[in-house]
Motif scaffolding. Structure first.
Motif, short mmCIF file in Angstrom:
data_model
loop_
_atom_site.label_atom_id
_atom_site.label_comp_id
_atom_site.label_asym_id
_atom_site.label_seq_id
_atom_site.Cartn_x
_atom_site.Cartn_y
_atom_site.Cartn_z
N LYS A 186 -3.61 6.10 -0.38
CA LYS A 186 -3.24 6.72 -1.66
C LYS A 186 -3.28 5.76 -2.84
O LYS A 186 -3.89 6.05 -3.86
N ALA A 187 -2.59 4.61 -2.75
CA ALA A 187 -2.47 3.79 -3.96
C ALA A 187 -2.15 2.34 -3.62
O ALA A 187 -1.59 2.03 -2.57
N THR A 188 -2.50 1.46 -4.55
CA THR A 188 -2.08 0.07 -4.56
C THR A 188 -0.94 -0.08 -5.56
O THR A 188 -0.66 0.85 -6.33
N ARG A 245 -2.61 5.33 -12.16
CA ARG A 245 -1.36 6.07 -12.29
C ARG A 245 -1.34 7.33 -11.41
O ARG A 245 -0.77 8.36 -11.78
N CYS A 246 -1.94 7.23 -10.24
CA CYS A 246 -2.05 8.41 -9.37
C CYS A 246 -0.81 8.65 -8.53
O CYS A 246 -0.74 9.65 -7.82
N CYS A 247 0.16 7.74 -8.60
CA CYS A 247 1.32 7.85 -7.72
C CYS A 247 2.56 7.33 -8.43
O CYS A 247 2.50 6.34 -9.17
N GLU A 286 0.85 -1.19 0.00
CA GLU A 286 0.00 0.00 0.00
C GLU A 286 0.88 1.23 0.00
O GLU A 286 2.00 1.21 0.51
N VAL A 287 0.35 2.31 -0.56
CA VAL A 287 0.93 3.63 -0.37
C VAL A 287 -0.13 4.48 0.33
O VAL A 287 -1.27 4.54 -0.11
N TRP A 288 0.27 5.09 1.43
CA TRP A 288 -0.58 6.05 2.13
C TRP A 288 0.10 7.41 2.05
O TRP A 288 1.26 7.52 1.64
#
Length: 275
Positions: free
Chosen positions: A105-107, A172-174, A66-68
């Motif tokens: 934020k993102a996977t 592609r948000c991160c 995960e991205v937080w």
């Protein structure tokens, strides 16, 4: 791994090593630092030539479960907050509160590495990059640092704070990269120069810098908020917020180039694509 101006392929030293996570797990078993594990492998590792490096497609340096991300960790001008949101006072409340803002934020599927395309939503009119120091965690503990780009739709978030997930979490948000610097090799994560440029064709549209010393939250405080009362994956990344935000007249367009530099880590470069 890069050291003394040379790059090494540590996977050539042993058939049991394939990813950065393998180094983390080995260090956990042997009770060594990740730097110590890497140093042991250097003797049998292959030195990579410049030609090989140029031919390789850069990848995300870590497959984070995960991205937080954290928000409102730097003071942004009241003018900027009023432009972004119909409720600017809530940002001041978070800035002054004991509890920081920490959000998903993102996977891995939504995350890209160096030189890949970061996304702007086709249903958004105002999009910006957000350069941030990224904390790399293993089993909830800080093991390293990287650079993150927390791409954001300010127009969607500005319509209503409840739209934050749609403004932040999408294809592609991160982006993360270009590498991971071990925590032991960074003297002070709260004293690193950070800069960002945005270019369109041959024109530089944005070029500003800041320092992580301007953060009002510590990395330990943010990590504690993220891992407490939360089931976090073995490997994760926590982005720490930004103060480098272009003026409200600016929005990203497809084809733009975003370069984010962070002292002691490197430069993360991405092109912009519409998703």
């Amino acid at each position: 791994m890069e050291t003394a101006g040379s790059a090494y392929d540590l996977t050539a030293a042993t058939g049991q090593l394939h990813t950065f996570e393998d180094i983390l797990r080995t260090a956990a078993v042997t009770n060594d630092s990740i730097d110590a594990i890497a140093d042991r492998l250097l003797e049998d590792a292959a030195v990579l030539s410049d030609g090989v490096l140029e031919e390789r497609v850069p990848e995300v340096p870590i497959l984070s479960g995960e991205v937080w991300a954290a928000g409102v960790t730097y003071r942004i001008s009241e003018k900027a907050r009023k432009a972004e949101s119909a409720m600017p006072d809530m940002y001041l409340d978070v800035y002054e509160s004991d509890r920081p803002e920490v959000f998903f934020k993102a996977t891995p599927e939504r995350t890209v590495g160096p030189d890949a395309g970061v996304g702007i939503r086709a249903d958004s009119e105002w999009d910006v990059p957000e350069p941030e120091l990224g904390i790399v965690l293993f089993e909830g503990s800080i093991v390293g640092y990287t650079i993150g780009n927390d791409m954001s739709s300010r127009s969607i978030e500005g319509q209503n704070p409840l739209y934050l997930p749609q403004a932040k979490v999408y294809d592609r948000c991160c982006s993360l990269g270009p590498c991971i610097r071990s925590a032991d090799s960074i003297d002070d994560p709260h004293d690193l120069e950070m800069w960002m440029t945005v270019s369109r064709d041959d024109d530089v549209l944005y070029d500003e810098s800041t320092s992580t010393s301007k953060m009002v939250r510590s990395v330990d405080e943010l990590v504690d908020c993220y891992v407490t009362h939360n089931a976090v994956p073995d490997v994760s990344v926590l982005l720490t917020g930004t103060s480098l935000v272009p003026d409200e007249e600016f929005t990203l367009r497809e084809g733009d180039t975003v370069e984010i530099g962070l002292e002691e880590i490197g430069t993360l470069s991405n092109t912009v694509v519409e998703v």
